[in-house]
Design an enzyme around this catalytic site. Structure first.
Site, mmCIF file in Angstrom:
data_model
loop_
_atom_site.group_PDB
_atom_site.id
_atom_site.type_symbol
_atom_site.label_atom_id
_atom_site.label_comp_id
_atom_site.label_asym_id
_atom_site.label_seq_id
_atom_site.Cartn_x
_atom_site.Cartn_y
_atom_site.Cartn_z
ATOM 1 N N GLU A 1 0.808 5.709 7.491
ATOM 2 C CA GLU A 1 2.224 5.997 7.197
ATOM 3 C C GLU A 1 2.710 7.167 8.036
ATOM 4 O O GLU A 1 3.827 7.157 8.540
ATOM 5 C CB GLU A 1 2.433 6.288 5.708
ATOM 6 C CG GLU A 1 1.949 5.199 4.764
ATOM 7 C CD GLU A 1 2.392 3.797 5.136
ATOM 8 O OE1 GLU A 1 3.486 3.639 5.681
ATOM 9 O OE2 GLU A 1 1.614 2.850 4.890
ATOM 10 N N GLY B 1 0.807 -1.215 0.000
ATOM 11 C CA GLY B 1 0.000 0.000 0.000
ATOM 12 C C GLY B 1 0.841 1.268 0.000
ATOM 13 O O GLY B 1 0.622 2.168 -0.794
ATOM 14 N N MET C 1 4.719 3.163 2.064
ATOM 15 C CA MET C 1 5.907 2.933 2.882
ATOM 16 C C MET C 1 6.304 4.202 3.622
ATOM 17 O O MET C 1 6.367 5.286 3.046
ATOM 18 C CB MET C 1 7.025 2.449 1.948
ATOM 19 C CG MET C 1 8.320 2.155 2.654
ATOM 20 S SD MET C 1 8.118 0.818 3.881
ATOM 21 C CE MET C 1 9.308 1.324 5.092
ATOM 22 N N GLU C 2 6.623 4.012 4.897
ATOM 23 C CA GLU C 2 6.801 5.136 5.824
ATOM 24 C C GLU C 2 8.222 5.703 5.864
ATOM 25 O O GLU C 2 8.615 6.289 6.893
ATOM 26 C CB GLU C 2 6.422 4.661 7.237
ATOM 27 C CG GLU C 2 7.377 3.620 7.871
ATOM 28 C CD GLU C 2 6.936 2.177 7.731
ATOM 29 O OE1 GLU C 2 6.183 1.875 6.782
ATOM 30 O OE2 GLU C 2 7.357 1.338 8.555
HETATM 31 N N1 0A1 Z 1 5.717 -0.737 6.366
HETATM 32 C C1 0A1 Z 1 4.741 -0.610 5.345
HETATM 33 C C2 0A1 Z 1 4.451 -1.850 4.617
HETATM 34 C C3 0A1 Z 1 5.399 -2.262 3.567
HETATM 35 C C4 0A1 Z 1 6.152 -3.391 3.745
HETATM 36 C C5 0A1 Z 1 6.968 -3.868 2.762
HETATM 37 C C6 0A1 Z 1 6.998 -3.183 1.580
HETATM 38 O O1 0A1 Z 1 7.785 -3.699 0.585
HETATM 39 C C7 0A1 Z 1 7.350 -4.004 -0.592
HETATM 40 C C8 0A1 Z 1 6.249 -2.052 1.375
HETATM 41 C C9 0A1 Z 1 5.462 -1.580 2.402
HETATM 42 C C10 0A1 Z 1 3.423 -0.238 6.018
HETATM 43 O O2 0A1 Z 1 3.077 -0.843 7.019
HETATM 44 O O3 0A1 Z 1 2.737 0.615 5.530
HETATM 45 ZN ZN ZN Z 2 2.649 -0.045 8.627
#
Ligand code: 0A1
Ligand code: ZN
Length: 877
Positions: free
Chosen positions: A312, A275, A277-278
């Site tokens: 985010e 979705g 990325m933070e």
């Molecule tokens: N930390 C982000 C989620 C996320 C995890 C891995 C990714 O790699 C493709 C991308 C986003 C969240 O919790 O929004």
């Molecule tokens: Zn998250």
């Protein structure tokens, strides 16, 4: 004889690949070397980006082990230590570098090719722009590094690129310098003062336009906000910007947490695995969670954007300032942040509707996961590929666990716990255990046994029975908890389960106040006094614990709760339960026909009342009057019977549609008269409008297609247009084709809306959905390289229980074919499609054998990714 190979032995090249190595939580040790500062230089180019890194490293403890850098594809050119060519070697997926001094400066370079990076991890190209995704282990695809979340470093990043092609150059933190270079190139230097793990690193380079705004924090610091999109999309960023400002204000008000940099940038990209990325100060979003206007986005999309932008943003504290020590702690940031975004959305809209939506999502995704071969605790003990653990369990069950703590503590004490957590661990890489300890100390909770929620997989089952004693005027609540085994966890210890409970007087239709009953024993009884007559039990109100409830009830109790419970969630739940009981009885042909007919009458009569109940707003009305999905009904059965479920649900929809046809027409007309706006009333009207339309179609009313087409043709917004198309897509009529063609032609070139066009068809209940899906796979707009498009086509088909579980097994084959084609391109997105096949134990033998056959076919593919292998191996165990 024993050591002689049979002549038919499989050649090594054809043998199944060894299973990927298992990483265990118990094996955690801090790194041998810390990287304290990172200076990166990028010469950006789509096909050959040159990267150079200068790392200040520091030995951790007293040892003579080499510096170990994780490496995935980004092979280093030269490596030097303190300016001298280093002695280094490749060991598996690590680079070992000999370093003798306790502190040193390490320099290394790589060249990478973003335009062939179809995995979308590390630095990749999307529509001519360049951007990064580093969580969880993508940074090592850019440069070899101590790529683990407990290594927090300060980054300075210099970007150089062709100015015409990449006029915008962004990285984390704040811009400190920029200017022109010879040959039409330019540069930008960014500095982020906050130490961060490598998974939060980000850069973006492209031809983008920004929508700008400002926010002043509670201590008066100005923050420049910008949302970067492709030219032409800038008119669709207002809602995301609004959501960002609201999130910033909410986190100050509710958690006392303030933003900490002078800029906050968001970039929308079309090719993204998740979705959003933070990344610190530079959030990167899947464009579907940024772009919205009334013509292209539904009300549901608006809500999703608000929720993801908030999620985010909230990570800036729960994730970035306090990050995770290791990936087993992922729920530390994700569970807490989901809980925070859920509360934010509840505050922005309707608390009860939000709760229903969240529980529906939990039951649709997390409960099946927890009951299947991929079940894992919210803090797993082991994994092969961390990308597979971005699951509903880590996120949504994780949020439920935080919610239970908040329920037990109450708002003030919960806030004290959270304050203590941030005060203790700001700037650190922390663990779930440290969060729990902060809650114990700050909120004054005893969470001794509660920790088991972090350790145990599986959804607890709670049985409840209320016993009334007229002589003593008491009501005794008998509770019992039980657990089913999950992989690797046979016997499970008891869990403390907080159940919000009320006993409702049958005459007064009211209760004397809610109580929090803590179920912590295997069996437990609680006696309430002062009940001359048996009250009605309302339990697990607001879904206070993520459990399944089996409540022994007197006949008529559920109807009573639907009509009189003052907890909106409990009302919703009571009607869902009535419907489920009735459908399951129908499917199993349980009980006398007369009894089933009476149950149907009850449902029809209560639906009739609720359609026009003035106490309900239209949004809540729609939630209450929506039937459980076929998949959820399947979950209630030991062996799922897809056709029987489909037929029974369809028959009930038809009965509700037919009996109440006049009311549905009135509702549809009333709602159609409400002009478009984003007000709560107008949104509620749009929601009930399409529900009413669906029931009119289910009644097979002669004019259903005409009404649906009328809604489609007159729509001045995407919610109405999509609602009408969804109903038409399941009908066999000329209007169906006209609507779908006109939808397509109108939105050609708008990828997010064309995604909807794919989903509307593959998720329909049209009798030829399988053939239509095959055709869509061959459509010129279908591509395997865009994760949104892949998900838009395949997820609705897979969730379409009757189509996916067709007795011939053709649905399974269709999915298997894409898994095999997609795995070499994008393993992360592929691996998510294994779970539906992994549910084979819940189906009859013939289907189960076909599903297993597909899993075996997948496993036999040479070169299968680690991601997909892990999920298939676990699903077959
Ligand atoms: N930390 C982000 C989620 C996320 C995890 C891995 C990714 O790699 C493709 C991308 C986003 C969240 O919790 O929004
Ligand atoms: Zn998250």
């Amino acid at each position: 004889m024993a050591d002689i190979q049979p002549a038919t032995a499989t050649p090594a090249s054809l043998q199944a690949p060894a299973e990927p190595a298992v990483i265990r939580r118990a094996d955690y040790r801090p790194p041998d070397w810390w990287v304290k500062t990172v200076a990166l230089e990028f010469d950006l180019d789509l096909s050959a980006t040159q990267v150079s890194a200068t790392l200040q490293i520091e030995r951790n403890g007293d040892h003579d082990r080499p510096l170990r850098l994780d490496c995935d594809g980004a092979l280093p050119g030269a490596i030097s230590v303190d300016g001298v060519a280093a002695n280094w070697r490749h060991e598996g997926d690590e680079i070992a570098v000999d370093v003798s001094a306790p502190r040193a400066t390490v320099h290394l370079t790589t060249t990478i090719a973003p335009d062939t990076n179809t995995q979308l991890m590390g630095l990749f190209a999307s529509n001519g722009m360049l951007c990064t995704q580093c969580e969880a282990e993508g940074f090592r695809r850019i440069i070899p590094f101590v790529d683990r979340p407990d290594n927090m470093a300060v980054y300075e990043v210099l970007l150089r690129a062709d100015k015409a092609r990449f006029p915008v150059l962004l990285a984390n933190g704040a811009l400190v310098d920029s200017g022109d270079l010879p040959d039409g190139r330019h540069y930008a230097r960014w500095h982020d003062p906050h130490p961060k793990p490598s998974y939060l690193f980000a850069l973006v380079a492209g031809d983008l336009v920004a929508t700008r705004d400002q926010f002043t924090t509670m201590s008066g610091a100005p923050v420049e906000l910008a949302i970067y999109v492709r030219e032409g999309d800038e008119g669709r960023t207002a809602h995301a910007m609004q959501a960002l400002k609201a999130s910033m204000a909410w986190d100050e008000k509710v958690y006392g947490l303030e933003y900490d940099l002078p800029v906050f940038n968001i970039v929308a990209v079309s090719d993204f695995n998740m979705g959003a990325m933070e990344n610190k100060g530079l959030n990167i979003f899947n464009s579907r969670y940024i772009l919205a206007d009334p013509d292209t986005a539904t009300d549901y999309d608006y809500d999703a954007i608000e929720g993801v932008v908030a999620h985010e943003y909230f990570h800036n504290w729960s994730g970035n300032r306090v990050t995770c020590r290791d990936w087993f702690q992922l729920s530390l940031k994700e569970g807490f942040t989901v809980y925070r975004d859920q509360c934010f959305s509840a505050d922005m809209g309707s608390e009860s509707v939000k709760r229903i939506e969240d529980v529906r999502m939990l039951r649709a995704t997390q409960f099946p996961e927890d009951a299947g071969p991929l079940a894992h605790p919210i803090r797993p003990d082991s994994y092969m590929e961390i990308s597979n653990f971005y699951t509903s369990t880590i996120y949504n069950k994780g949020a439920e666990v935080i919610r239970m703590m908040a329920t037990m503590a109450g708002p003030e004490r919960f806030r004290a716990g959270s304050d203590l957590y941030f005060a203790r661990h700001d700037g650190e890489a922390a663990t779930c255990e440290q969060f729990v300890r902060a809650m114990e100390d700050g909120a004054g909770l005893d969470l001794g046994q509660f920790r088991r929620w972090y350790e145990q997989a599986g959804t607890p089952q709670v049985q409840a029975r209320l016993e009334h004693d007229a002589d003593s005027a008491t009501a005794t609540l008998h509770l019992r908890q039980q657990f089913s085994p999950t992989p690797g966890q046979q016997d499970k210890p008891l869990m403390p389960i907080p159940l919000r409970t009320a006993l409702i007087d049958r005459d007064m239709k009211a209760h004397r106040g809610e109580q929090l009953v803590m179920l912590s024993e295997a069996e437990q009884s609680v006696t309430f006094t002062g009940f001359a007559r048996p009250p009605v039990l309302s339990i697990n109100r607001g879904f206070s614990a993520p459990v399944t409830m089996d409540v022994a009830r007197r006949s008529g109790d559920l109807l009573f709760l639907v009509r009189h419970d003052d907890d909106p969630f409990a009302r919703y739940e009571a009607l869902q339960q009535l419907v489920i009981d009735r459908l399951i009885a129908d499917i199993g042909e349980e009980g006398a026909a007369a009894e089933r007919a009476a149950a149907l009458e009850d449902i029809l009569s209560v639906f009739g009342d609720l359609v026009s109940d003035q106490r309900l707003d239209d949004s809540m009305r729609t939630e209450i009057l929506s039937l459980p999905t076929e998949a959820f009904l399947g979950e209630q059965m030991l062996i799922v019977r897809p056709e029987a479920i489909h037929d029974a649900r369809r028959a009930l929809r038809k009965a509700i549609g037919t009996r109440l046809i006049d009311q549905w027409r009135i509702v549809h007309e009333r709602a159609s008269a409400v002009p478009y706006s984003l007000s709560r009333e107008a949104r509620g009207a749009r929601k009930i409008k399409s529900l009413a339309l669906g029931y009119i179609a289910s009644a097979e009313a002669a004019d259903a297609a005409t009404i649906a087409f009328g809604q489609f043709a007159q729509a001045d917004n995407m919610t109405d247009r999509q609602g009408a198309t969804m109903v038409l897509a399941s009908m066999a009529c000329d209007e169906r084709e006209t609507a779908l063609d006109s939808f397509y032609n109108r939105y050609q070139g708008n990828a997010l809306v064309i995604d909807k066009w794919f989903s509307l068809q593959t998720g329909s209940t049209h009798p030829h959905v399988y053939e239509q899906t095959l055709e869509l796979i061959r459509h010129k707009d279908f591509t395997l390289t865009n994760p949104n498009r892949v998900r838009a086509l395949y997820w609705p088909f897979v969730s379409n229980q009757a189509a996916f579980h067709h007795a011939s097994g053709r649905g399974y084959e269709l999915l298997t074919d894409v898994i095999l084609r997609l795995d070499p391109i994008n393993p992360q997105t592929t691996a998510r499609f294994i779970a539906p096949l992994g549910r084979w134990r819940r189906f009859d033998e013939t289907r189960a054998a076909k599903m297993r056959g597909c899993l075996e076919r997948i496993l036999a593919q040479p070169g299968l990714s680690k991601d997909t292998t892990e999920q298939v191996v676990k699903s077959l165990e």
